[in-house]
Design a protein around this motif. Structure first.
Motif, PDB file in Angstrom:
ATOM      1  N   THR A  49       7.112  14.464  -8.690  1.00  0.00           N
ATOM      2  CA  THR A  49       7.586  13.165  -8.197  1.00  0.00           C
ATOM      3  C   THR A  49       7.043  12.878  -6.800  1.00  0.00           C
ATOM      4  OG1 THR A  49       9.600  13.362  -9.510  1.00  0.00           O
ATOM      5  CG2 THR A  49       9.637  11.787  -7.670  1.00  0.00           C
ATOM      6  N   SER A  50       7.131  13.850  -5.890  1.00  0.00           N
ATOM      7  CA  SER A  50       6.654  13.610  -4.523  1.00  0.00           C
ATOM      8  C   SER A  50       5.136  13.401  -4.507  1.00  0.00           C
ATOM      9  CB  SER A  50       7.061  14.747  -3.579  1.00  0.00           C
ATOM     10  OG  SER A  50       6.429  15.961  -3.925  1.00  0.00           O
ATOM     11  N   ARG A  51       4.411  14.135  -5.347  1.00  0.00           N
ATOM     12  CA  ARG A  51       2.949  13.933  -5.403  1.00  0.00           C
ATOM     13  C   ARG A  51       2.618  12.541  -5.934  1.00  0.00           C
ATOM     14  NH1 ARG A  51       3.386  19.182  -7.150  1.00  0.00           N
ATOM     15  NH2 ARG A  51       3.105  18.584  -9.335  1.00  0.00           N
ATOM     16  N   HIS A  52       3.344  12.094  -6.946  1.00  0.00           N
ATOM     17  CA  HIS A  52       3.088  10.747  -7.485  1.00  0.00           C
ATOM     18  C   HIS A  52       3.402   9.677  -6.442  1.00  0.00           C
ATOM     19  CE1 HIS A  52       2.586   7.615 -10.481  1.00  0.00           C
ATOM     20  NE2 HIS A  52       3.672   7.057  -9.961  1.00  0.00           N
ATOM     21  N   LEU A  53       4.533   9.803  -5.765  1.00  0.00           N
ATOM     22  CA  LEU A  53       4.895   8.814  -4.737  1.00  0.00           C
ATOM     23  C   LEU A  53       3.896   8.844  -3.579  1.00  0.00           C
ATOM     24  CD1 LEU A  53       8.778   9.140  -4.744  1.00  0.00           C
ATOM     25  CD2 LEU A  53       7.396   7.261  -5.651  1.00  0.00           C
ATOM     26  N   PHE A  54       3.421  10.024  -3.213  1.00  0.00           N
ATOM     27  CA  PHE A  54       2.446  10.131  -2.130  1.00  0.00           C
ATOM     28  C   PHE A  54       1.111   9.523  -2.543  1.00  0.00           C
ATOM     29  CE2 PHE A  54       0.796  12.611   1.593  1.00  0.00           C
ATOM     30  CZ  PHE A  54       1.762  12.176   2.477  1.00  0.00           C
ATOM     31  N   THR A  55       0.764   9.653  -3.815  1.00  0.00           N
ATOM     32  CA  THR A  55      -0.435   9.004  -4.339  1.00  0.00           C
ATOM     33  C   THR A  55      -0.302   7.489  -4.230  1.00  0.00           C
ATOM     34  OG1 THR A  55      -0.881  10.832  -5.853  1.00  0.00           O
ATOM     35  CG2 THR A  55      -1.852   8.721  -6.420  1.00  0.00           C
ATOM     36  N   THR A  56       0.884   6.981  -4.534  1.00  0.00           N
ATOM     37  CA  THR A  56       1.142   5.538  -4.428  1.00  0.00           C
ATOM     38  C   THR A  56       1.000   5.073  -2.980  1.00  0.00           C
ATOM     39  OG1 THR A  56       2.648   5.662  -6.318  1.00  0.00           O
ATOM     40  CG2 THR A  56       2.824   3.714  -4.898  1.00  0.00           C
ATOM     41  N   VAL A  57       1.547   5.838  -2.052  1.00  0.00           N
ATOM     42  CA  VAL A  57       1.399   5.507  -0.624  1.00  0.00           C
ATOM     43  C   VAL A  57      -0.076   5.511  -0.235  1.00  0.00           C
ATOM     44  CG1 VAL A  57       1.883   6.313   1.723  1.00  0.00           C
ATOM     45  CG2 VAL A  57       3.707   6.290   0.015  1.00  0.00           C
ATOM     46  N   GLY A  58      -0.834   6.470  -0.728  1.00  0.00           N
ATOM     47  CA  GLY A  58      -2.271   6.535  -0.446  1.00  0.00           C
ATOM     48  C   GLY A  58      -2.997   5.293  -0.922  1.00  0.00           C
ATOM     49  N   MET A  59      -2.619   4.803  -2.097  1.00  0.00           N
ATOM     50  CA  MET A  59      -3.233   3.578  -2.625  1.00  0.00           C
ATOM     51  C   MET A  59      -2.971   2.394  -1.688  1.00  0.00           C
ATOM     52  SD  MET A  59      -2.327   0.530  -4.474  1.00  0.00           S
ATOM     53  CE  MET A  59      -0.700   0.987  -4.973  1.00  0.00           C
ATOM     54  N   PHE A  60      -1.738   2.283  -1.202  1.00  0.00           N
ATOM     55  CA  PHE A  60      -1.424   1.190  -0.277  1.00  0.00           C
ATOM     56  C   PHE A  60      -2.156   1.361   1.058  1.00  0.00           C
ATOM     57  CE2 PHE A  60       2.263   0.444  -3.081  1.00  0.00           C
ATOM     58  CZ  PHE A  60       2.057  -0.911  -3.303  1.00  0.00           C
ATOM     59  N   MET A  61      -2.352   2.583   1.495  1.00  0.00           N
ATOM     60  CA  MET A  61      -3.097   2.812   2.733  1.00  0.00           C
ATOM     61  C   MET A  61      -4.543   2.351   2.582  1.00  0.00           C
ATOM     62  SD  MET A  61      -1.604   6.532   3.878  1.00  0.00           S
ATOM     63  CE  MET A  61      -2.817   6.733   5.172  1.00  0.00           C
ATOM     64  N   ILE A  62      -5.126   2.613   1.425  1.00  0.00           N
ATOM     65  CA  ILE A  62      -6.502   2.161   1.168  1.00  0.00           C
ATOM     66  C   ILE A  62      -6.563   0.634   1.235  1.00  0.00           C
ATOM     67  CG2 ILE A  62      -8.311   2.020  -0.590  1.00  0.00           C
ATOM     68  CD1 ILE A  62      -7.300   4.838  -1.543  1.00  0.00           C
ATOM     69  N   ILE A  63      -5.604  -0.029   0.637  1.00  0.00           N
ATOM     70  CA  ILE A  63      -5.596  -1.496   0.615  1.00  0.00           C
ATOM     71  C   ILE A  63      -5.402  -2.068   2.014  1.00  0.00           C
ATOM     72  CG2 ILE A  63      -4.282  -3.510  -0.175  1.00  0.00           C
ATOM     73  CD1 ILE A  63      -3.859  -1.923  -2.825  1.00  0.00           C
ATOM     74  N   ILE A  64      -4.427  -1.568   2.765  1.00  0.00           N
ATOM     75  CA  ILE A  64      -4.169  -2.094   4.114  1.00  0.00           C
ATOM     76  C   ILE A  64      -5.342  -1.787   5.041  1.00  0.00           C
ATOM     77  CG2 ILE A  64      -2.716  -1.837   6.178  1.00  0.00           C
ATOM     78  CD1 ILE A  64      -1.439  -3.564   4.033  1.00  0.00           C
ATOM     79  N   GLY A  65      -5.878  -0.576   4.979  1.00  0.00           N
ATOM     80  CA  GLY A  65      -7.027  -0.230   5.824  1.00  0.00           C
ATOM     81  C   GLY A  65      -8.242  -1.074   5.491  1.00  0.00           C
ATOM     82  N   GLY A  66      -8.499  -1.270   4.201  1.00  0.00           N
ATOM     83  CA  GLY A  66      -9.626  -2.109   3.791  1.00  0.00           C
ATOM     84  C   GLY A  66      -9.447  -3.556   4.199  1.00  0.00           C
ATOM     85  N   LEU A  67      -8.232  -4.055   4.067  1.00  0.00           N
ATOM     86  CA  LEU A  67      -7.934  -5.427   4.486  1.00  0.00           C
ATOM     87  C   LEU A  67      -8.158  -5.596   5.984  1.00  0.00           C
ATOM     88  CD1 LEU A  67      -6.764  -8.210   3.612  1.00  0.00           C
ATOM     89  CD2 LEU A  67      -4.514  -7.283   4.183  1.00  0.00           C
ATOM     90  N   LEU A  68      -7.719  -4.621   6.761  1.00  0.00           N
ATOM     91  CA  LEU A  68      -7.901  -4.675   8.214  1.00  0.00           C
ATOM     92  C   LEU A  68      -9.391  -4.684   8.567  1.00  0.00           C
ATOM     93  CD1 LEU A  68      -6.386  -4.669  10.937  1.00  0.00           C
ATOM     94  CD2 LEU A  68      -6.442  -2.179  10.847  1.00  0.00           C
ATOM     95  N   ILE A  69     -10.157  -3.813   7.941  1.00  0.00           N
ATOM     96  CA  ILE A  69     -11.601  -3.759   8.210  1.00  0.00           C
ATOM     97  C   ILE A  69     -12.267  -5.083   7.832  1.00  0.00           C
ATOM     98  CG2 ILE A  69     -13.787  -2.694   7.523  1.00  0.00           C
ATOM     99  CD1 ILE A  69     -12.155  -0.088   7.045  1.00  0.00           C
ATOM    100  N   GLN A  70     -12.037  -5.536   6.602  1.00  0.00           N
ATOM    101  CA  GLN A  70     -12.694  -6.759   6.136  1.00  0.00           C
ATOM    102  C   GLN A  70     -12.303  -7.961   6.995  1.00  0.00           C
ATOM    103  OE1 GLN A  70     -12.043  -7.754   2.027  1.00  0.00           O
ATOM    104  NE2 GLN A  70     -13.527  -9.427   2.079  1.00  0.00           N
ATOM    105  N   GLY A  71     -11.041  -8.062   7.340  1.00  0.00           N
ATOM    106  CA  GLY A  71     -10.602  -9.186   8.165  1.00  0.00           C
ATOM    107  C   GLY A  71     -11.233  -9.175   9.541  1.00  0.00           C
ATOM    108  N   LEU A  72     -11.287  -7.993  10.169  1.00  0.00           N
ATOM    109  CA  LEU A  72     -11.850  -7.912  11.518  1.00  0.00           C
ATOM    110  C   LEU A  72     -13.362  -8.076  11.539  1.00  0.00           C
ATOM    111  CD1 LEU A  72      -9.610  -5.094  12.993  1.00  0.00           C
ATOM    112  CD2 LEU A  72      -9.609  -7.522  13.633  1.00  0.00           C
ATOM    113  N   LEU A  73     -14.013  -7.801  10.419  1.00  0.00           N
ATOM    114  CA  LEU A  73     -15.463  -7.983  10.357  1.00  0.00           C
ATOM    115  C   LEU A  73     -15.846  -9.439  10.078  1.00  0.00           C
ATOM    116  CD1 LEU A  73     -16.668  -4.796   8.443  1.00  0.00           C
ATOM    117  CD2 LEU A  73     -16.718  -5.247  10.908  1.00  0.00           C
ATOM    118  N   SER A  74     -14.873 -10.282   9.729  1.00  0.00           N
ATOM    119  CA  SER A  74     -15.178 -11.688   9.478  1.00  0.00           C
ATOM    120  C   SER A  74     -15.404 -12.416  10.804  1.00  0.00           C
ATOM    121  CB  SER A  74     -14.047 -12.360   8.689  1.00  0.00           C
ATOM    122  OG  SER A  74     -12.905 -12.510   9.495  1.00  0.00           O
TER     123      SER A  74
END
Length: 144
Positions: A49-74
């Protein structure tokens, strides 16, 4: 010659936030593909359960980090992007801090929490700067 736009390389705050976005994506990928070792590093019980939830958090980190990069590069980053990214980072600081206080995470997790707090403050500074810049542009357009 840089791979980044000159607007980013000339602005230290923007450059630091792009780099933080990249770190967020990379650590999110680590959580996504190897949640067990990351949980072990943070002194967390590694269950299915903790590994699955941590995987989910990792997915959101990828999305937020990518959004931050793409937005700041515009050419004109939207101020709300920094507001929401900063709120996510502040929330991560608070929740990881609570997890440490409740003995759910080991003390090493405090480094992660305070990194997120510092990032939230940098996002707030950039949000204010972009908001002021947008306000000046609106005012200049109204006067024309």
């Amino acid at each position: 010659m840089s791979l980044l736009p000159s607007g980013v390389t000339r602005d230290p705050l923007c450059l630091v936030l792009v780099l933080i976005g990249a770190v967020t994506v990379l650590t999110g990928v680590c959580q996504l593909i190897a949640p067990g070792p990351v949980l072990d590093l943070l002194s967390v019980d590694s269950t299915a359960t903790s590994r699955h939830l941590f995987t989910t958090v990792g997915m959101f980190m990828i999305i937020i980090g990518g959004l931050l990069i793409q937005g700041l590069l515009s050419a004109t980053p939207p101020p709300y992007l920094l507001l929401w990214a900063g709120l996510q980072k502040f929330g991560a600081f608070a929740l990881v801090g609570i997890g440490v206080a409740r003995d759910l995470f080991g003390p090493l997790a405090l480094l992660v929490a305070f990194f997120d707090l510092a990032t939230a403050l940098l996002c707030w500074l950039m949000w204010r700067r972009l908001g002021h810049r947008a306000g000046k542009l609106r005012a200049a357009g109204a006067g024309a």
